[in-house]
Scaffold this active site. Structure first.
Site, PDB file in Angstrom:
ATOM      1  N   PHE A   1      63.194  33.901  97.261  1.00 32.10           N
ATOM      2  CA  PHE A   1      63.029  35.277  96.785  1.00 32.10           C
ATOM      3  C   PHE A   1      62.545  35.214  95.345  1.00 32.10           C
ATOM      4  O   PHE A   1      63.250  34.690  94.474  1.00 32.10           O
ATOM      5  CB  PHE A   1      64.340  36.080  96.841  1.00 32.10           C
ATOM      6  CG  PHE A   1      64.121  37.540  96.529  1.00 32.10           C
ATOM      7  CD1 PHE A   1      64.028  38.488  97.545  1.00 32.10           C
ATOM      8  CD2 PHE A   1      63.972  37.973  95.217  1.00 32.10           C
ATOM      9  CE1 PHE A   1      63.792  39.830  97.256  1.00 32.10           C
ATOM     10  CE2 PHE A   1      63.744  39.316  94.919  1.00 32.10           C
ATOM     11  CZ  PHE A   1      63.658  40.242  95.947  1.00 32.10           C
TER      12      PHE A   1
ATOM     13  N   ASP B   1      62.269  29.340  88.832  1.00 31.40           N
ATOM     14  CA  ASP B   1      62.669  30.744  88.730  1.00 31.40           C
ATOM     15  C   ASP B   1      64.181  30.799  88.516  1.00 31.40           C
ATOM     16  O   ASP B   1      64.962  30.625  89.447  1.00 31.40           O
ATOM     17  CB  ASP B   1      62.264  31.470  90.030  1.00 31.40           C
ATOM     18  CG  ASP B   1      62.725  32.926  90.056  1.00 31.40           C
ATOM     19  OD1 ASP B   1      63.522  33.320  89.180  1.00 31.40           O
ATOM     20  OD2 ASP B   1      62.302  33.656  90.973  1.00 31.40           O
TER      21      ASP B   1
ATOM     22  N   LYS C   1      67.889  39.489  84.775  1.00 30.12           N
ATOM     23  CA  LYS C   1      69.300  39.686  85.148  1.00 30.12           C
ATOM     24  C   LYS C   1      70.267  39.466  83.972  1.00 30.12           C
ATOM     25  O   LYS C   1      70.281  40.238  83.045  1.00 30.12           O
ATOM     26  CB  LYS C   1      69.634  38.774  86.327  1.00 30.12           C
ATOM     27  CG  LYS C   1      68.853  39.190  87.600  1.00 30.12           C
ATOM     28  CD  LYS C   1      69.615  38.923  88.849  1.00 30.12           C
ATOM     29  CE  LYS C   1      68.808  39.151  90.082  1.00 30.12           C
ATOM     30  NZ  LYS C   1      69.355  40.161  90.957  1.00 30.12           N
TER      31      LYS C   1
ATOM     32  N   THR D   1      52.167  47.529  78.602  1.00 27.96           N
ATOM     33  CA  THR D   1      52.494  48.470  77.519  1.00 27.96           C
ATOM     34  C   THR D   1      53.683  47.979  76.685  1.00 27.96           C
ATOM     35  O   THR D   1      53.593  47.820  75.480  1.00 27.96           O
ATOM     36  CB  THR D   1      52.845  49.862  78.093  1.00 27.96           C
ATOM     37  OG1 THR D   1      51.770  50.301  78.903  1.00 27.96           O
ATOM     38  CG2 THR D   1      53.108  50.865  76.978  1.00 27.96           C
TER      39      THR D   1
END
Ligand code: PSZ
Length: 506
Positions: free
Chosen positions: A223, A332, A363, A387
């Site tokens: 994931f 990751d 997280k 942005t």
């Protein structure tokens, strides 16, 4: 320092910085024992969970009706009273207080309403960091360079000198993929060679050579997020992916070990070899078809996919394969990073030959982003950009979080609580072999498998009715993801309630 617990006296005790207002009263442990190690790290935490209604209760249900009229709410479990939630305990709108071992999908490092984080907002300078959210890529504040250096780089994985800040885990991975492709093309093209006219025009219509057919290898069960690029590397559940176009990128098997690990050493080593051989095969195959593998992304422990671990040797070899084929090695750490495995970064457990090329986070780090080696930083501006490029308000929170982690030695707390929890899970799987197996994990980043999906869902639901907020992962596992302030006394409460639920399972 240590005090005896006895005689029903309930004094307020100061343990250094910690003021123990609540006196631990659990019958099983309050018998002339030293209570120093059961003092809560957060002042004002309750002694344990309390459940007054079925969950979700009537108020939660009413709010759910209200929200369902305007949003898809199928994933909502309950409505939270964030004002009354404290430390390891989440309070709902119906007055129930649950011990939280799920912590907002593993994203709360210090639990709820940690006083040190609340205190940050007493400082008007910090309030302005929240009110004036900048476009960091264009107008960073005067304190930004020092903050990035002193906060984010202070805890960077060894060997990674550069960092890009982002908003969430998905957009961190998504943008890190771009860094990898840009780096890969630079190495193919040569350091100072400019883009050709053909590249400039073809990329505008999504064609090669400007938009080259490069790929990222990922693993079954992985994931890495839900945005379009990241989703092509996510393979945990079909419902995340169905109907959405995906890149044709290579996918290899991730080790599926047999537990207990000590009893299946040679089979699991063979499993490592099988998966690593598949990685090499996939890379060779995709390279041959002109879809060169620019990078390999991997979770140090596959989280959403079912808390699947792989050995340090697997990761060492995987990194060597990446070096051999010139692919970036991308770890990751969105879910594993920030301390829950007992180290700041889970890959520190792996004794790698050299640092990974890229490590993403979000997280528990509050802020999304990724660390990388200098060569992964593009030479031109605006190639990886948006942005906000992160949020100084979240970096401020991270500063508070990291200083509490250091001051209260929270990585040691995690190691100690994790050991207690994992040993407790081993006991439970021995006691209930027809229900549970494969207790596993590192630190408090733990899981246990149930003998069916139905049983898992039922256990998670009944744990909630007993005052424990937990969560599922993979097809049939229960995952445990407490905050870093989760201590051994919280582990005892969790294990006691879990045992009760298992006893009541027909
Ligand atoms: O269902 C979901 O979208 C969920 S439930 C848990 C997550 C996502 N985890 C997020 C996550 C992750 O665990 C790893 C290893 N990598 C990337 C992500 C994506 O992070 P977010 O959700 O912040 O975009």
């Amino acid at each position: 320092m240590a005090q005896l617990c006895g005689g029903g006296v309930t004094p307020a005790i100061n343990f250094g910085r910690l003021c123990l207002k609540q006196w631990w009263k659990s019958g099983s442990i309050c018998q002339n024992i030293y209570i120093r190690n059961v003092s809560s790290l957060v002042v004002g935490e309750p002694d344990g969970p309390s459940v007054k209604t079925s969950i979700p209760g009537p108020k939660s249900k009413q709010l759910l009706d209200e929200l369902s009229a305007i949003q898809q709410t199928g994933s909502v479990q309950l409505f939270v009273d964030y004002d009354r939630s404290i430390g390891n305990y989440i309070a709902d709108v119906d007055g129930n207080v649950l011990l939280d071992v799920y912590t907002q999908i593993s994203s709360l490092p210090l639990g709820y309403n940690h006083p040190d984080l609340l205190k940050l907002l007493d400082n008007p300078f910090n309030v302005k960091a929240i009110v004036n959210r900048p476009a960091l890529g264009v107008f960073p504040g005067s304190d930004w360079p020092k903050k990035v250096k002193n906060i984010l780089l202070d805890v960077a994985p060894k060997g990674l000198s550069h960092v890009t800040t982002m908003m969430c885990g998905s957009c961190s991975n998504e943008n890190a993929f771009k860094n990898i492709f840009i780096w890969y093309r630079k190495t193919q093209r040569g350091e100072n060679i400019d883009f050709t006219e053909d590249e400039r025009s073809s990329c505008m219509i999504n064609q090669s050579p400007g938009s080259p057919p490069l790929s990222i290898l990922s693993f079954k069960g992985a994931f890495h997020g839900r945005t379009l690029g990241a989703l092509s590397t996510t393979h945990s559940k079909y419902i995340h992916k169905i109907d959405v176009p995906a890149f044709d990128w290579p996918i290899a098997s991730f080790p599926e070990y047999k537990y207990p690990l000590e009893e299946h050493k040679s089979e699991n080593e063979a499993e490592d070899r099988r998966c690593l051989a598949e990685v090499e095969d996939r890379i060779t195959e995709y390279n041959k078809h002109g879809k060169n593998v620019a990078g390999v992304i991997v979770e140090p422990i596959q989280a959403e996919g079912g808390d699947n671990a792989a050995s340090p040797e697997f990761f060492q070899q995987l990194q060597r394969i990446c070096k051999k084929y010139g692919c970036a090695f991308f770890v990751d750490e969105v879910q594993t990073g920030g301390g829950p495995t007992g180290k700041m970064w889970c890959h520190e457990h792996f004794n790698l030959d050299s640092p990974p090329d890229i490590v993403s986070f979000s997280k528990k780090m509050q802020l999304g982003g990724y660390y990388m080696k200098e060569e992964f930083s593009p030479s031109q501006p605006y190639r990886v950009f948006n942005t906000w490029m992160g949020d100084p308000g979240k970096l401020l929170l991270l500063q508070g979080v990291l200083s509490v982690i250091k001051r209260d030695s929270l990585l040691s707390v995690v190691q100690k609580s994790g050991e207690k929890l994992l040993n407790g899970l081993y006991d439970l799987q021995k006691e209930f072999p027809a229900l549970l197996f494969a207790a596993r994990g590192r630190g408090t980043f733990l899981a246990i498998s149930c003998t069916s999906t139905k049983l898992r869902d039922d256990l998670v639901n009944r744990l909630k009715q007993k005052g424990i907020q937990s969560g599922g992962c993979g097809e049939y596992s229960i995952r445990i993801r407490p905050a870093l302030i989760f201590q051994t006394q919280h582990a005892e409460i969790f294990l006691d309630q879990f045992r009760q639920v298992l006893r009541e399972t027909k």
